[in-house]
Scaffold this motif. Structure first.
Motif, PDB file in Angstrom:
ATOM      1  N   GLY A 159       0.958  -1.349  -0.110  1.00 51.16           N
ATOM      2  CA  GLY A 159      -0.079   0.063  -0.052  1.00 51.16           C
ATOM      3  C   GLY A 159       0.715   1.327  -0.184  1.00 51.16           C
ATOM      4  N   VAL A 160       2.010   1.097  -0.405  1.00 47.86           N
ATOM      5  CA  VAL A 160       3.046   2.387  -0.345  1.00 47.86           C
ATOM      6  C   VAL A 160       2.874   3.136  -1.619  1.00 47.86           C
ATOM      7  CG1 VAL A 160       5.527   3.119  -0.226  1.00 47.86           C
ATOM      8  CG2 VAL A 160       4.534   1.106   0.976  1.00 47.86           C
ATOM      9  N   LEU A 161       2.319   2.526  -2.677  1.00 51.17           N
ATOM     10  CA  LEU A 161       2.480   2.826  -3.969  1.00 51.17           C
ATOM     11  C   LEU A 161       1.082   2.690  -4.664  1.00 51.17           C
ATOM     12  CD1 LEU A 161       4.311   4.554  -6.155  1.00 51.17           C
ATOM     13  CD2 LEU A 161       4.639   2.306  -7.134  1.00 51.17           C
ATOM     14  N   VAL A 162       0.375   3.774  -5.281  1.00 48.22           N
ATOM     15  CA  VAL A 162      -0.827   3.337  -5.983  1.00 48.22           C
ATOM     16  C   VAL A 162      -0.969   3.504  -7.405  1.00 48.22           C
ATOM     17  CG1 VAL A 162      -3.286   4.149  -6.224  1.00 48.22           C
ATOM     18  CG2 VAL A 162      -2.217   3.817  -3.701  1.00 48.22           C
ATOM     19  N   LEU A 163      -1.236   2.889  -8.255  1.00 46.84           N
ATOM     20  CA  LEU A 163      -1.355   3.006  -9.500  1.00 46.84           C
ATOM     21  C   LEU A 163      -2.591   3.666 -10.026  1.00 46.84           C
ATOM     22  CD1 LEU A 163       0.288  -0.153 -10.861  1.00 46.84           C
ATOM     23  CD2 LEU A 163       1.203   2.027 -10.410  1.00 46.84           C
ATOM     24  N   ASN A 164      -2.670   4.687 -10.935  1.00 44.55           N
ATOM     25  CA  ASN A 164      -4.033   5.404 -10.819  1.00 44.55           C
ATOM     26  C   ASN A 164      -4.411   5.341 -12.445  1.00 44.55           C
ATOM     27  OD1 ASN A 164      -3.818   7.028  -8.527  1.00 44.55           O
ATOM     28  ND2 ASN A 164      -2.072   8.052  -9.472  1.00 44.55           N
ATOM     29  N   VAL A 165      -5.608   4.821 -12.750  1.00 48.76           N
ATOM     30  CA  VAL A 165      -5.954   4.238 -14.182  1.00 48.76           C
ATOM     31  C   VAL A 165      -7.130   4.846 -14.428  1.00 48.76           C
ATOM     32  CG1 VAL A 165      -6.753   2.205 -15.482  1.00 48.76           C
ATOM     33  CG2 VAL A 165      -5.164   1.983 -13.558  1.00 48.76           C
ATOM     34  N   LYS A 166      -7.056   5.734 -15.745  1.00 52.02           N
ATOM     35  CA  LYS A 166      -8.165   6.185 -16.075  1.00 52.02           C
ATOM     36  C   LYS A 166      -9.234   5.260 -16.831  1.00 52.02           C
ATOM     37  CE  LYS A 166      -7.900  10.331 -18.108  1.00 52.02           C
ATOM     38  NZ  LYS A 166      -7.265  11.370 -18.805  1.00 52.02           N
ATOM     39  N   ALA A 167     -10.541   5.701 -16.991  1.00 55.06           N
ATOM     40  CA  ALA A 167     -11.533   4.617 -17.638  1.00 55.06           C
ATOM     41  C   ALA A 167     -11.056   4.321 -18.949  1.00 55.06           C
ATOM     42  CB  ALA A 167     -12.838   5.408 -17.427  1.00 55.06           C
ATOM     43  N   ASP A 168     -10.522   5.248 -19.873  1.00 55.10           N
ATOM     44  CA  ASP A 168     -10.249   4.955 -21.230  1.00 55.10           C
ATOM     45  C   ASP A 168      -8.913   4.409 -21.306  1.00 55.10           C
ATOM     46  OD1 ASP A 168      -9.070   7.169 -20.590  1.00 55.10           O
ATOM     47  OD2 ASP A 168      -9.663   8.445 -22.203  1.00 55.10           O
ATOM     48  N   SER A 169      -8.156   4.142 -20.416  1.00 53.68           N
ATOM     49  CA  SER A 169      -6.705   3.803 -20.681  1.00 53.68           C
ATOM     50  C   SER A 169      -6.468   2.202 -20.060  1.00 53.68           C
ATOM     51  CB  SER A 169      -5.704   4.479 -19.603  1.00 53.68           C
ATOM     52  OG  SER A 169      -4.321   4.229 -19.817  1.00 53.68           O
ATOM     53  N   GLU A 170      -5.659   1.401 -20.948  1.00 49.79           N
ATOM     54  CA  GLU A 170      -5.347   0.249 -20.672  1.00 49.79           C
ATOM     55  C   GLU A 170      -4.221  -0.051 -19.652  1.00 49.79           C
ATOM     56  OE1 GLU A 170      -4.330  -1.839 -23.951  1.00 49.79           O
ATOM     57  OE2 GLU A 170      -6.266  -1.639 -25.067  1.00 49.79           O
ATOM     58  N   LEU A 171      -3.362   1.131 -19.501  1.00 55.01           N
ATOM     59  CA  LEU A 171      -2.364   0.775 -18.687  1.00 55.01           C
ATOM     60  C   LEU A 171      -2.342   2.261 -17.764  1.00 55.01           C
ATOM     61  CD1 LEU A 171       0.935   0.688 -20.770  1.00 55.01           C
ATOM     62  CD2 LEU A 171      -0.043  -1.139 -19.050  1.00 55.01           C
ATOM     63  N   PRO A 172      -1.900   2.145 -16.441  1.00 48.88           N
ATOM     64  CA  PRO A 172      -2.011   3.124 -15.402  1.00 48.88           C
ATOM     65  C   PRO A 172      -1.504   4.401 -16.296  1.00 48.88           C
ATOM     66  CG  PRO A 172      -1.007   1.287 -14.525  1.00 48.88           C
ATOM     67  CD  PRO A 172      -1.250   0.846 -15.932  1.00 48.88           C
ATOM     68  N   THR A 173      -1.982   5.526 -15.720  1.00 50.50           N
ATOM     69  CA  THR A 173      -1.594   6.905 -16.287  1.00 50.50           C
ATOM     70  C   THR A 173      -0.622   7.430 -15.485  1.00 50.50           C
ATOM     71  OG1 THR A 173      -3.475   7.983 -15.290  1.00 50.50           O
ATOM     72  CG2 THR A 173      -3.517   7.435 -17.842  1.00 50.50           C
ATOM     73  N   SER A 174      -0.511   7.238 -14.100  1.00 52.92           N
ATOM     74  CA  SER A 174       0.362   7.713 -13.135  1.00 52.92           C
ATOM     75  C   SER A 174       0.511   6.802 -11.945  1.00 52.92           C
ATOM     76  CB  SER A 174      -0.273   9.099 -12.656  1.00 52.92           C
ATOM     77  OG  SER A 174      -1.360   9.142 -12.078  1.00 52.92           O
ATOM     78  N   LEU A 201       3.629  18.172  -0.431  1.00 53.17           N
ATOM     79  CA  LEU A 201       4.234  18.629  -1.665  1.00 53.17           C
ATOM     80  C   LEU A 201       4.370  17.474  -2.843  1.00 53.17           C
ATOM     81  CD1 LEU A 201       6.682  21.352  -0.749  1.00 53.17           C
ATOM     82  CD2 LEU A 201       4.433  21.659  -1.793  1.00 53.17           C
ATOM     83  N   LEU A 202       4.336  16.152  -2.166  1.00 54.36           N
ATOM     84  CA  LEU A 202       4.328  15.085  -3.009  1.00 54.36           C
ATOM     85  C   LEU A 202       3.520  15.188  -4.237  1.00 54.36           C
ATOM     86  CD1 LEU A 202       5.217  12.240  -0.614  1.00 54.36           C
ATOM     87  CD2 LEU A 202       6.766  13.229  -2.528  1.00 54.36           C
ATOM     88  N   THR A 203       3.828  14.825  -5.456  1.00 55.65           N
ATOM     89  CA  THR A 203       2.781  14.736  -6.459  1.00 55.65           C
ATOM     90  C   THR A 203       2.705  13.427  -7.357  1.00 55.65           C
ATOM     91  OG1 THR A 203       4.449  15.627  -8.273  1.00 55.65           O
ATOM     92  CG2 THR A 203       2.990  17.219  -6.869  1.00 55.65           C
ATOM     93  N   PRO A 204       1.869  13.028  -8.239  1.00 58.70           N
ATOM     94  CA  PRO A 204       1.975  11.542  -9.145  1.00 58.70           C
ATOM     95  C   PRO A 204       2.860  11.805 -10.082  1.00 58.70           C
ATOM     96  CG  PRO A 204      -0.359  12.752  -8.563  1.00 58.70           C
ATOM     97  CD  PRO A 204       0.523  13.701  -8.080  1.00 58.70           C
ATOM     98  N   THR A 205       3.535  10.628 -10.579  1.00 53.22           N
ATOM     99  CA  THR A 205       4.404  10.648 -11.589  1.00 53.22           C
ATOM    100  C   THR A 205       3.773   9.940 -12.550  1.00 53.22           C
ATOM    101  OG1 THR A 205       6.349  10.589  -9.931  1.00 53.22           O
ATOM    102  CG2 THR A 205       6.506   9.798 -12.005  1.00 53.22           C
ATOM    103  N   PRO A 206       4.014  10.354 -13.828  1.00 58.72           N
ATOM    104  CA  PRO A 206       3.518   9.832 -15.309  1.00 58.72           C
ATOM    105  C   PRO A 206       4.067   8.240 -15.023  1.00 58.72           C
ATOM    106  CG  PRO A 206       4.408  11.861 -15.762  1.00 58.72           C
ATOM    107  CD  PRO A 206       4.938  11.645 -14.477  1.00 58.72           C
ATOM    108  N   PHE A 207       3.183   7.236 -15.292  1.00 61.81           N
ATOM    109  CA  PHE A 207       3.688   5.942 -15.383  1.00 61.81           C
ATOM    110  C   PHE A 207       4.262   5.461 -16.531  1.00 61.81           C
ATOM    111  CE2 PHE A 207       2.655   1.344 -16.044  1.00 61.81           C
ATOM    112  CZ  PHE A 207       3.066   0.840 -14.854  1.00 61.81           C
ATOM    113  N   PRO A 208       3.809   6.007 -17.831  1.00 62.16           N
ATOM    114  CA  PRO A 208       4.325   5.390 -18.948  1.00 62.16           C
ATOM    115  C   PRO A 208       6.065   5.553 -18.956  1.00 62.16           C
ATOM    116  CG  PRO A 208       2.439   6.670 -19.549  1.00 62.16           C
ATOM    117  CD  PRO A 208       2.806   6.801 -18.066  1.00 62.16           C
ATOM    118  N   VAL A 209       6.547   6.444 -18.392  1.00 64.36           N
ATOM    119  CA  VAL A 209       7.993   6.524 -18.695  1.00 64.36           C
ATOM    120  C   VAL A 209       8.572   5.443 -17.864  1.00 64.36           C
ATOM    121  CG1 VAL A 209       7.817   9.166 -18.230  1.00 64.36           C
ATOM    122  CG2 VAL A 209       8.195   7.859 -16.225  1.00 64.36           C
TER     123      VAL A 209
END
Length: 282
Positions: A159-174, A201-209
């Protein structure tokens, strides 16, 4: 006679040691140009102590926000789908260097990928690359494939890292760090005030990278001297996982910070600063 020869030997050794000391001091006294790149969740602010210490020593230093992080809002996190896009602030900085200017790149954690990408594009502008508990992908590897397979599974399961997925995306976006866990995983040796600042101040990071495979050549990427700084009290990316990444793509030399957590810019800033200067002058 023997006593005289002994005195001359002592004097000679003393002079030699003095000359070596002066040489080292002169080497470390020359102005260096550092570019500091943040890792997952962090942005340029995380280097504030290191920027101050390096500038006090007379060095040039830039800490950059990568695309969608910090004050760089050229795109939202969900819009960044390549390393080239994510690393653009770093690439632009290097492109704008003067004809004879060169920099030492410093990358923390996830920054191993944008660092490597920049090294392949601009080898003539980079004197050294320093990976601070960072992933070190080799040719045809991604951030994730260069890591021990247990690294990210462990963080997601705990539970340290969460992958965020959009409804129209196959892979996590961040990917986002869970604030309830950052003190124990990222800042376990850091001052409370820095940990509290980071939590706000922590922010999400783009997952595709993290899944893009890099093309790194012997002529360009491998022409740059690479160094690694291990963090021995790191709970996010423990030493055994750092060793796994190092073994995939060994650097010229490895240094260890025995008292540092995953965030040496908070927990051991003076030691990190000294190490950066030392490596830059090797």
């Amino acid at each position: 006679m023997m006593a005289l020869q002994w005195r001359w030997t002592v004097v000679t050794l003393s002079v030699m040691l003095l000359l070596v000391s002066i040489h080292l001091q002169e080497g470390e006294g020359r102005q260096q140009h550092f570019v500091l790149i943040h890792g997952l969740g962090h942005v340029a602010w995380c280097w504030y102590k290191i920027v101050t210490l390096l500038k006090q020593k007379g060095h040039r230093v830039a800490a950059l926000d990568l695309t969608s992080n910090g004050i760089n809002r050229a795109a939202s996190t969900d819009q960044v789908n390549s390393i080239a896009h994510y690393a653009e602030p770093l690439l632009e900085y290097i492109r704008n260097l003067g004809n004879n200017e060169k920099v030492t790149l410093v990358g923390h954690s996830l920054a191993g990928c944008p660092l490597s990408y920049a090294m392949e594009l601009y080898p003539s502008k980079i004197t050294k690359a320093i990976f601070v508990a960072a992933f070190t992908p080799r040719n045809n590897q991604s951030f994730l494939s260069s890591a021990n397979p247990k690294s990210f599974a462990r963080l997601v399961e705990n539970g340290v890292l969460v992958l965020n997925v959009k409804a129209d995306s196959e892979l996590p976006t961040s990917a986002s760090l869970v604030l309830d866990h950052v003190k124990s995983y990222l800042y376990n040796e850091s001052p409370d005030e820095d940990a509290n600042l980071a939590q706000s101040l922590l922010t999400p990071t783009p997952f595709p990278v993290s899944v893009e495979f890099l093309k790194l050549s012997e002529e360009r990427y491998e022409s740059i001297r690479r160094f690694y700084i291990m963090l021995m009290k790191d709970r996010l990316f423990p030493p055994e996982y750092q060793e796994y990444s190092i073994a995939q793509n060994p650097p010229e030399k490895i240094f260890k910070m025995h008292a540092s957590d995953h965030s040496p810019f908070f927990s051991q800033p003076q030691q990190l600063c000294n190490l950066l200067v030392h490596i830059a002058t090797l």
